[in-house]
Design a protein around this motif. Structure first.
Motif, PDB file in Angstrom:
ATOM      1  N   VAL A 263       0.841  -1.206   0.000  1.00 17.03           N
ATOM      2  CA  VAL A 263       0.000   0.000   0.000  1.00 17.03           C
ATOM      3  C   VAL A 263       0.875   1.256   0.000  1.00 17.03           C
ATOM      4  CG1 VAL A 263      -0.290   0.068   2.530  1.00 17.03           C
ATOM      5  CG2 VAL A 263      -2.029   1.085   1.065  1.00 17.03           C
ATOM      6  N   GLN A 264       1.999   1.196   0.643  1.00 12.41           N
ATOM      7  CA  GLN A 264       3.005   2.278   0.770  1.00 12.41           C
ATOM      8  C   GLN A 264       2.538   3.440   1.639  1.00 12.41           C
ATOM      9  OE1 GLN A 264       5.581   0.979  -0.169  1.00 12.41           O
ATOM     10  NE2 GLN A 264       5.372  -0.087  -2.110  1.00 12.41           N
ATOM     11  N   SER A 265       1.307   3.938   1.402  1.00 16.47           N
ATOM     12  CA  SER A 265       0.771   5.024   2.224  1.00 16.47           C
ATOM     13  C   SER A 265      -0.753   4.973   2.126  1.00 16.47           C
ATOM     14  CB  SER A 265       1.265   6.381   1.697  1.00 16.47           C
ATOM     15  OG  SER A 265       0.524   7.432   2.289  1.00 16.47           O
ATOM     16  N   GLY A 266      -1.420   5.546   3.136  1.00 14.51           N
ATOM     17  CA  GLY A 266      -2.877   5.590   3.084  1.00 14.51           C
ATOM     18  C   GLY A 266      -3.394   6.985   2.782  1.00 14.51           C
ATOM     19  N   SER A 267      -2.489   7.891   2.423  1.00 15.92           N
ATOM     20  CA  SER A 267      -2.902   9.276   2.131  1.00 15.92           C
ATOM     21  C   SER A 267      -2.875   9.515   0.623  1.00 15.92           C
ATOM     22  CB  SER A 267      -1.935  10.236   2.837  1.00 15.92           C
ATOM     23  OG  SER A 267      -1.856  11.453   2.124  1.00 15.92           O
ATOM     24  N   VAL A 303       4.840  -0.716   3.756  1.00 14.83           N
ATOM     25  CA  VAL A 303       4.497   0.678   4.076  1.00 14.83           C
ATOM     26  C   VAL A 303       5.784   1.481   4.209  1.00 14.83           C
ATOM     27  CG1 VAL A 303       3.312   2.220   5.682  1.00 14.83           C
ATOM     28  CG2 VAL A 303       2.493  -0.124   5.410  1.00 14.83           C
ATOM     29  N   ILE A 304       5.804   2.653   3.602  1.00 12.41           N
ATOM     30  CA  ILE A 304       6.944   3.559   3.772  1.00 12.41           C
ATOM     31  C   ILE A 304       6.523   4.673   4.722  1.00 12.41           C
ATOM     32  CG2 ILE A 304       8.493   5.188   2.631  1.00 12.41           C
ATOM     33  CD1 ILE A 304       8.266   3.530   0.091  1.00 12.41           C
ATOM     34  N   VAL A 305       7.298   4.862   5.768  1.00  5.80           N
ATOM     35  CA  VAL A 305       7.004   5.920   6.742  1.00  5.80           C
ATOM     36  C   VAL A 305       7.943   7.089   6.490  1.00  5.80           C
ATOM     37  CG1 VAL A 305       7.002   6.513   9.199  1.00  5.80           C
ATOM     38  CG2 VAL A 305       6.301   4.224   8.467  1.00  5.80           C
ATOM     39  N   PHE A 333       8.996   0.352   6.395  1.00  4.31           N
ATOM     40  CA  PHE A 333      10.303   0.928   6.069  1.00  4.31           C
ATOM     41  C   PHE A 333      10.324   2.415   6.370  1.00  4.31           C
ATOM     42  CE2 PHE A 333       9.373  -2.421   2.872  1.00  4.31           C
ATOM     43  CZ  PHE A 333      10.327  -3.349   3.285  1.00  4.31           C
ATOM     44  N   LEU A 334      11.462   2.887   6.899  1.00  3.44           N
ATOM     45  CA  LEU A 334      11.684   4.328   7.003  1.00  3.44           C
ATOM     46  C   LEU A 334      12.078   4.806   5.612  1.00  3.44           C
ATOM     47  CD1 LEU A 334      13.862   4.415  10.255  1.00  3.44           C
ATOM     48  CD2 LEU A 334      11.484   5.174  10.028  1.00  3.44           C
ATOM     49  N   TYR A 335      11.499   5.893   5.162  1.00  7.21           N
ATOM     50  CA  TYR A 335      11.851   6.412   3.831  1.00  7.21           C
ATOM     51  C   TYR A 335      13.357   6.660   3.753  1.00  7.21           C
ATOM     52  CZ  TYR A 335      12.678   9.578   0.036  1.00  7.21           C
ATOM     53  OH  TYR A 335      13.218  10.156  -1.081  1.00  7.21           O
TER      54      TYR A 335
END
Ligand code: SAH
Ligand code: SF4
Ligand code: F3S
Length: 443
Positions: A263-267, A303-305, A333-335
């Motif tokens: 998904v990588q991000s939900g925004s 997911v990338i944070v 993962f931290l970006y």
């Protein structure tokens, strides 16, 4: 006899390439596997450039071999390939001067020849090609697990997510002809393989470059019809996962109800900046259709944070999506800015401490979701593919469910991991932790 050691840093595609490298070093050069890199005659590092962390690990490992090369093992040949080799080419020698051979992702098959010439001349060789000429699957392999094989169906990636280095180091997307895939799987079945994982950066776009049929759902059907017991595949891009693929997964025996759907991000704002081509709404609707078709689906994600510009509100939206999707597992993962990607030049970097704090909150939610999903399996009987014994206790057998969950069970009387590995067992589940299940073998 001369020996080799291969260390792999990257994704499943790299693991696949490493199995081919080991296969060639044994078949073409007559080498055998060494117990550690320090004593090997040839050491191959198959590298990953996706995040800074993997690069740091490479530097650490190569530096630790420096002692061997300047001490007890002066003739060791050190080869660095994979995605960092592809990206850096000759530049790699400026920061890792002890390396003898640099090769890339497109010329894995050339490694035996490069090693043979390095042994003779002791010259440093750099060979990196701009494009792939063949699929590494044509090369011999030494499989890490005899009963499992990685089978690439596409190589490269055309998506250009703005944070990602992969398209830059793996090249444009190319699909492998279906008859080649089917022939490889038939040979694997004959060789006793019971589980395959079809590989591609985005398997769902299979065939886009070949025009017309077959597309991914047909590939799945053909592979499932080949007599292989378990079919898995990674990775699915949410934009390209079709309803036809969902239907084939739901109705075709042998295709695991297990899906990795990053998904990588939900925004929506961040998804747009990442060039992902879907929205939180379309992703959630897709997940709903998946669970409707396969209520037993094991779902995982990436997911990338801390993508540049990610606000607390954006992150809250990611948490909400993660909660709603009830993932069985999430790789978080931290970006990490990657030079040469569009995101690396974006402003508004998220401060490290904010990133870390968000990351920790995300991990807590992922853990509780995985725990809840596993709890649901208590009282069920799962078909488990036995893999070996637990590292902690040789009397405990380990294996994996269709949903790719690790299962522990007491070893049956008189059995051994050698006799059971690669076989299917029915395990009645009586305990569930966050990352594994326990039970006893039935019958
Ligand atoms: N083709 C696959 C895998 C890509 S790499 C896919 O599209 O999912 C695996 C994961 O690494 C990605 O899903 C992403 O979550 C993560 N990743 C990629 N580039 C990154 C970066 N620059 N920083 C942090 N994580 C990254
Ligand atoms: Fe990278 Fe995106 Fe391609 Fe995956 S789909 S490899 S994240 S560019
Ligand atoms: Fe890493 Fe290359 Fe795979 S960058 S994730 S090893 S394609």
């Amino acid at each position: 006899m001369k020996t080799y050691f291969v260390r792999t840093f990257g994704c499943q595609m790299n693991k696949h390439d490493s199995e081919r490298i080991a296969g060639m070093l044994e078949a073409d050069l007559g080498l055998s596997e060494a117990s550690s890199p320090e004593v090997a005659d040839v050491v191959v590092f198959n590298t990953c450039a996706v995040r800074e962390g993997a690069e740091e690990r490479l530097r650490g490992h190569v530096s630790s071999l420096k002692a061997a090369k300047t001490g007890d093992n002066p003739n060791v040949i050190i080869a660095v390939g994979g995605c960092i080799g592809q990206r850096d080419g000759e530049t790699l020698l400026s920061y890792l001067p002890h390396v003898d051979i640099v090769f890339g992702t497109h010329n894995v098959g050339r490694l035996p020849a490069l090693i043979a010439s390095a042994r003779e001349s002791r010259d440093v060789t750099v060979e990196v090609l701009a494009e792939a000429t063949s699929f590494a699957s044509e090369l011999p392999a030494i499989r890490e697990r005899a009963w499992h094989a990685w089978v690439p169906i596409t190589v490269g990636c055309d998506n250009f997510c703005t944070y990602c280095i992969v398209p830059h180091v793996r090249g444009r997307e190319r699909s492998r002809p279906l008859d080649e895939i089917v022939a490889e799987i038939a040979a694997l079945v004959a060789d006793g393989v019971v589980e395959v994982t079809l590989l591609g950066q985005n398997v769902n776009s299979y065939g886009r470059d070949l025009y017309g049929e077959p597309r991914f759902p047909q590939v799945l059907k053909h592979v499932a019809a080949s007599g292989i017991s378990r079919v898995r595949f990674v990775t699915s891009h949410p934009r390209d996962l079709s309803d036809e693929t969902i239907a084939v997964m739901a109705t075709t025996p042998g295709i695991c109800h297990s899906l990795h759907l990053p998904v990588q991000s939900g925004s929506n704002r961040i998804l747009h900046a990442m060039n992902r081509h879907y929205t939180r709404e379309s992703y959630l609707a897709l997940v709903e259709r998946l669970y409707a078709a396969m209520p037993d689906l094991a779902l995982s994600t990436d997911v990338i944070v801390g993508f540049p510009g990610e606000t607390e509100d954006d992150f809250e939206q990611t948490l909400e999506v993660v909660r709603k999707c009830t993932y069985d597992q999430a790789f978080t993962f931290l970006y990490s800015p990657r030079e040469g990607t569009p995101a690396a030049s974006l402003e508004n970097a998220v401060p490290r401490d904010v990133m870390q704090e968000r990351f920790d909150r995300l991990v807590t939610i992922v853990q509780s979701s995985a725990f809840a999903k596993n709890q649901r399996l208590i009282g069920t009987v799962q078909t488990v593919l036995a893999e070996g014994t637990s590292r902690r206790d040789p009397n405990v057998l380990t294996g994996r469910t269709e949903g790719n969950k690790v299962v522990h069970a007491p070893m049956p009387e008189g059995a051994s991991s050698a006799s059971l590995a690669g076989t299917f067992l029915n395990v009645s589940i009586n305990e569930a932790q966050t990352w594994f299940l326990s039970g006893h073998i039935e019958g």
